[in-house]
Design an enzyme around this catalytic site. Structure first.
Site, mmCIF file in Angstrom:
data_model
loop_
_atom_site.group_PDB
_atom_site.id
_atom_site.type_symbol
_atom_site.label_atom_id
_atom_site.label_comp_id
_atom_site.label_asym_id
_atom_site.label_seq_id
_atom_site.Cartn_x
_atom_site.Cartn_y
_atom_site.Cartn_z
ATOM 1 N N GLY A 11 0.767 -1.174 -0.118
ATOM 2 C CA GLY A 11 0.019 -0.092 0.112
ATOM 3 C C GLY A 11 0.905 1.441 -0.423
ATOM 4 N N GLY A 14 -0.227 5.087 -0.978
ATOM 5 C CA GLY A 14 -1.365 5.508 0.317
ATOM 6 C C GLY A 14 -1.209 6.333 1.008
ATOM 7 N N LEU A 15 -1.814 7.045 2.040
ATOM 8 C CA LEU A 15 -1.682 7.962 2.985
ATOM 9 C C LEU A 15 -0.813 7.621 3.639
ATOM 10 C CD1 LEU A 15 -2.314 10.800 4.586
ATOM 11 C CD2 LEU A 15 -4.367 9.192 5.420
ATOM 12 N N CYS A 110 -12.237 2.478 14.983
ATOM 13 C CA CYS A 110 -13.233 1.228 14.021
ATOM 14 C C CYS A 110 -14.056 0.256 14.445
ATOM 15 C CB CYS A 110 -14.341 2.040 12.959
ATOM 16 S SG CYS A 110 -13.386 1.250 11.745
ATOM 17 N N LYS A 141 -11.143 -6.059 9.826
ATOM 18 C CA LYS A 141 -9.572 -5.488 10.549
ATOM 19 C C LYS A 141 -10.061 -6.097 11.818
ATOM 20 C CE LYS A 141 -8.411 -2.040 7.511
ATOM 21 N NZ LYS A 141 -6.202 -2.384 7.195
ATOM 22 N N PRO A 164 -4.628 3.032 14.767
ATOM 23 C CA PRO A 164 -4.439 4.550 14.705
ATOM 24 C C PRO A 164 -5.577 4.955 14.745
ATOM 25 C CG PRO A 164 -4.074 3.044 11.506
ATOM 26 C CD PRO A 164 -4.172 2.652 13.331
ATOM 27 N N HIS A 180 -12.012 11.467 4.141
ATOM 28 C CA HIS A 180 -12.837 11.852 5.698
ATOM 29 C C HIS A 180 -12.759 13.045 5.522
ATOM 30 C CE1 HIS A 180 -10.669 7.217 5.361
ATOM 31 N NE2 HIS A 180 -10.866 7.254 6.419
ATOM 32 N N TRP A 203 -21.458 18.093 6.838
ATOM 33 C CA TRP A 203 -22.110 17.182 6.794
ATOM 34 C C TRP A 203 -22.045 16.707 8.351
ATOM 35 C CZ3 TRP A 203 -19.584 12.487 3.452
ATOM 36 C CH2 TRP A 203 -19.565 12.827 1.440
ATOM 37 N N ASP A 270 -23.758 11.532 11.046
ATOM 38 C CA ASP A 270 -22.953 11.905 11.998
ATOM 39 C C ASP A 270 -21.535 10.279 12.365
ATOM 40 O OD1 ASP A 270 -23.291 14.023 12.825
ATOM 41 O OD2 ASP A 270 -24.685 13.667 14.067
#
Ligand code: GFB
Length: 315
Positions: A11, A14-15, A110, A141, A164, A180, A203, A270
């Site tokens: 990966g 990616g970030l 999450c 995950k 994280p 995000h 939002w 939310d």
């Protein structure tokens, strides 16, 4: 870890993966292995098997994943569970098969129950119901943590799992539908300022609280864990403090120089009311985050601007 050890960063575009590669290069590691999605589809068991057989890396950072913000998760549950289960299963199993010395598996905050006691301790895993908007992703995950733990217990594999908190930084996704919140707000507020708009749409209600960790700080923590931590179960990586979405929008408005109003679109979800990690375990090991939120947001805004300019130059 020796500088010549072969390190596979799954990966790497990616970030998170790109931040890990930047850090490894800065520290002088000279045998970093990466493959683009076109070269290696991590969802494909045969391809992953061949790749590991041919390359047999010493260390693996598993930063490849199908990720996205709250709406992307909600709209694409099948991809979020299937892709992530396949990627984790293939990479973790083949790492065991070829005898990888150590693997670091990346999850997300999450995985903890929607109403977990705050700040969320590692021990709250599987103690309650998950947030519905990202349950499929979270289940994948959690499965990847349990894969690591099972291979550790049955085969003695040194596989660890870092969780994280919400992340941001260079190479983040700035697409307004799938990103995000932090990247989305930088883009929205920057564009509102350019158009001298009177308001910008946020939002949800603005009341949910989130904790934000800069990607280069995360990379630093991951290398630290690779070198200093070996245990089953998740270990949290965060900064230890959170902020409401409204406060985040105000901070970004200040940095960008936007003076219009914030308008809250309550028809959008939310998500979890609060997500703050308990980072006691990591702090006691000797690691703390170094990049302050305001500095991180500034750097990410600058990256977005220069990247936008580059993209335009290519048009
Ligand atoms: O970052 P985010 O998409 O994901 O949203 P989660 C965080 C909060 O920001 C939510 C609000 O309360 C959103 O309603 N928000 C306000 C916005 N404006 C915007 C906007 O323009 N875009 C976005 N995206 N949000 C994700 C999970 O949850 O976090 C994933 O779905 C993963 O599974 C990831 O764990 C880290 O923090 O709610």
């Amino acid at each position: 870890m020796k500088l010549s050890d072969s390190i596979y960063v799954a990966g790497h575009t990616g970030l998170v993966g790109s931040a890990i590669v930047r850090l490894l290069q800065k520290r002088g590691f000279n045998n970093i292995l990466t493959k683009t999605h076109e070269e290696l589809d991590l969802k494909d068991q045969m391809q992953v098997r061949e790749f590991f057989k041919e390359n047999s890396p010493d260390f693996v950072f598993l930063a490849a994943a199908k990720v996205g913000g709250i709406l992307a998760n909600w709209n694409n549950p099948a991809e979020f569970i299937y892709d992530n289960l396949m990627i984790s299963t293939n990479v973790i199993h083949q790492s065991y098969v070829v005898g990888v010395k150590k693997l670091l598996n990346l999850g997300s905050s999450c995985i903890y129950p929607k109403f977990a006691k705050q700040p969320m301790n590692e021990s709250s895993l599987l103690t309650g119901l998950l947030e519905p908007t990202n349950e499929p992703y979270a289940i994948a995950k959690i499965a990847s943590i349990k894969l690591c733990d099972s291979y550790r217990r049955q085969y003695g594999a040194d596989f660890i799992s870092a969780m994280p908190t919400n992340l941001y930084g260079p190479n983040d996704n700035f697409d307004l539908e799938t990103s995000h919140v932090l990247a989305a707000l930088i883009r929205k507020i920057h564009e509102a300022k350019k158009k001298s708009a009177k308001f910008v749409e946020i939002w949800g209600t603005g009341t949910p609280r989130r904790e934000f960790l800069y990607a280069d700080d995360l990379a630093d923590a991951l290398l630290f864990l690779m070198e200093n931590f070996s245990d089953a179960g998740p270990i949290n990586v965060g900064v230890g403090e959170d902020i409401s979405i409204q406060e985040l929008a105000e901070l970004i408005s200040k940095i960008v120089g936007f003076e219009g109003k914030l308008e809250f679109d309550k028809s959008k979800p939310d998500g979890t009311p609060q997500k703050l990690l308990d980072v006691t375990r990591l702090t006691e090991l000797g690691w703390i985050a170094k990049i302050a939120r305001e500095e991180g947001v500034r750097l990410t805004h600058e990256w977005h601007l220069s990247n936008q300019l580059q993209n335009r130059a290519l048009d």
